[in-house]
Design an enzyme around this catalytic site. Sequence first.
Site, mmCIF file in Angstrom:
data_model
loop_
_atom_site.group_PDB
_atom_site.id
_atom_site.type_symbol
_atom_site.label_atom_id
_atom_site.label_comp_id
_atom_site.label_asym_id
_atom_site.label_seq_id
_atom_site.Cartn_x
_atom_site.Cartn_y
_atom_site.Cartn_z
ATOM 1 N N ASP A 33 0.851 -1.183 0.000
ATOM 2 C CA ASP A 33 0.000 0.000 0.000
ATOM 3 C C ASP A 33 0.892 1.240 0.000
ATOM 4 O OD1 ASP A 33 -3.195 0.539 1.156
ATOM 5 O OD2 ASP A 33 -1.779 2.207 1.085
ATOM 6 N N ILE A 34 0.533 2.220 -0.835
ATOM 7 C CA ILE A 34 1.377 3.415 -0.993
ATOM 8 C C ILE A 34 1.346 4.309 0.256
ATOM 9 C CG2 ILE A 34 -0.327 4.985 -2.035
ATOM 10 C CD1 ILE A 34 1.821 5.575 -4.207
ATOM 11 N N ASN A 89 -12.940 -3.581 2.431
ATOM 12 C CA ASN A 89 -13.984 -2.560 2.491
ATOM 13 C C ASN A 89 -14.835 -2.579 1.221
ATOM 14 O OD1 ASN A 89 -12.699 -1.753 4.874
ATOM 15 N ND2 ASN A 89 -11.422 -0.261 3.820
ATOM 16 N N HIS A 95 -15.732 2.825 3.886
ATOM 17 C CA HIS A 95 -14.373 3.329 3.673
ATOM 18 C C HIS A 95 -13.685 2.692 2.473
ATOM 19 C CE1 HIS A 95 -10.305 4.825 4.422
ATOM 20 N NE2 HIS A 95 -10.856 5.686 5.274
ATOM 21 N N GLN A 96 -14.465 2.353 1.446
ATOM 22 C CA GLN A 96 -13.825 1.902 0.195
ATOM 23 C C GLN A 96 -13.568 3.129 -0.669
ATOM 24 O OE1 GLN A 96 -16.065 -0.665 -2.459
ATOM 25 N NE2 GLN A 96 -14.229 -1.232 -3.601
ATOM 26 N N HIS A 102 -10.120 -5.173 -3.005
ATOM 27 C CA HIS A 102 -8.783 -5.360 -2.433
ATOM 28 C C HIS A 102 -8.907 -5.784 -0.979
ATOM 29 C CE1 HIS A 102 -9.993 -1.132 -2.105
ATOM 30 N NE2 HIS A 102 -9.374 -1.108 -0.940
ATOM 31 N N HIS A 104 -6.857 -5.708 2.522
ATOM 32 C CA HIS A 104 -5.737 -5.102 3.240
ATOM 33 C C HIS A 104 -5.127 -6.142 4.169
ATOM 34 C CE1 HIS A 104 -6.732 -0.748 2.510
ATOM 35 N NE2 HIS A 104 -7.945 -1.235 2.356
HETATM 36 P P1 5GP Z 1 -9.735 1.513 0.669
HETATM 37 O O1 5GP Z 1 -9.970 2.684 1.583
HETATM 38 O O2 5GP Z 1 -10.370 1.692 -0.685
HETATM 39 O O3 5GP Z 1 -10.091 0.200 1.308
HETATM 40 O O4 5GP Z 1 -8.161 1.444 0.481
HETATM 41 C C1 5GP Z 1 -7.495 1.805 -0.689
HETATM 42 C C2 5GP Z 1 -6.017 1.709 -0.404
HETATM 43 O O5 5GP Z 1 -5.314 1.826 -1.631
HETATM 44 C C3 5GP Z 1 -5.495 2.820 0.509
HETATM 45 O O6 5GP Z 1 -4.918 2.244 1.673
HETATM 46 C C4 5GP Z 1 -4.481 3.561 -0.360
HETATM 47 O O7 5GP Z 1 -3.342 3.980 0.367
HETATM 48 C C5 5GP Z 1 -4.131 2.538 -1.416
HETATM 49 N N1 5GP Z 1 -3.763 3.130 -2.682
HETATM 50 C C6 5GP Z 1 -4.471 4.072 -3.366
HETATM 51 N N2 5GP Z 1 -3.847 4.385 -4.514
HETATM 52 C C7 5GP Z 1 -2.724 3.609 -4.567
HETATM 53 C C8 5GP Z 1 -1.678 3.483 -5.530
HETATM 54 O O8 5GP Z 1 -1.643 4.144 -6.565
HETATM 55 N N3 5GP Z 1 -0.693 2.594 -5.251
HETATM 56 C C9 5GP Z 1 -0.715 1.827 -4.111
HETATM 57 N N4 5GP Z 1 0.310 0.996 -3.933
HETATM 58 N N5 5GP Z 1 -1.673 1.922 -3.182
HETATM 59 C C10 5GP Z 1 -2.686 2.799 -3.408
#
Ligand code: 5GP
Length: 140
Positions: A33-34, A89, A95-96, A102, A104
């Site tokens: 995760d970035i 999520n 919180h998606q 994906h 986590h």
């Molecule tokens: P969500 O809140 O949708 O469950 O989590 C999305 C996750 O994707 C976040 O933790 C965010 O940091 C990660 N993320 C978003 N854009 C990128 C990206 O371009 N590269 C990577 N490696 N992670 C990303």
Amino acid sequence: MKSDESCIFCKILSGAIPAQKVMEDEFSLAFLDINPLAKGHALLIPKGHFVTVDEMPAQAAGEMLKNLPALVRAVKKVTACQGVNVLQNNGRVAHQLVQHVHFHIIPRNENDDFRFNWPAGSYPPGEAEALAQAIRKSIV
Ligand code: 5GP
Ligand code: ZN
């Protein structure tokens, strides 16, 4: 496999955007995760574009999730964490933020900064039985 050109994770899958990849096969990819909640925070995604987990055919879900134990083992080993949360999520309210399924994998340690509000409740008599029956009848 289905792809969406506006989806950031589909762009990672196609190589249009770089990522720190940690595990890959025909059906899934895992990468760091970035913006990690902890060092080693990884994401496991299916290669097909599905927005939420309930959209996934069982086969695609199975093919992705078969890699989850090995990924968690590797993250635990490398980060030497004390525990791991696997979170998934679905929907903005949950919180998606990225509209591609994906999971986590989040390393956890005593006194880390990651907190849940976990407002556990209880059922009045009969309600859990009725709810369980309704869900059983809706499984397809
Ligand atoms: P969500 O809140 O949708 O469950 O989590 C999305 C996750 O994707 C976040 O933790 C965010 O940091 C990660 N993320 C978003 N854009 C990128 C990206 O371009 N590269 C990577 N490696 N992670 C990303
Ligand atoms: Zn996508």
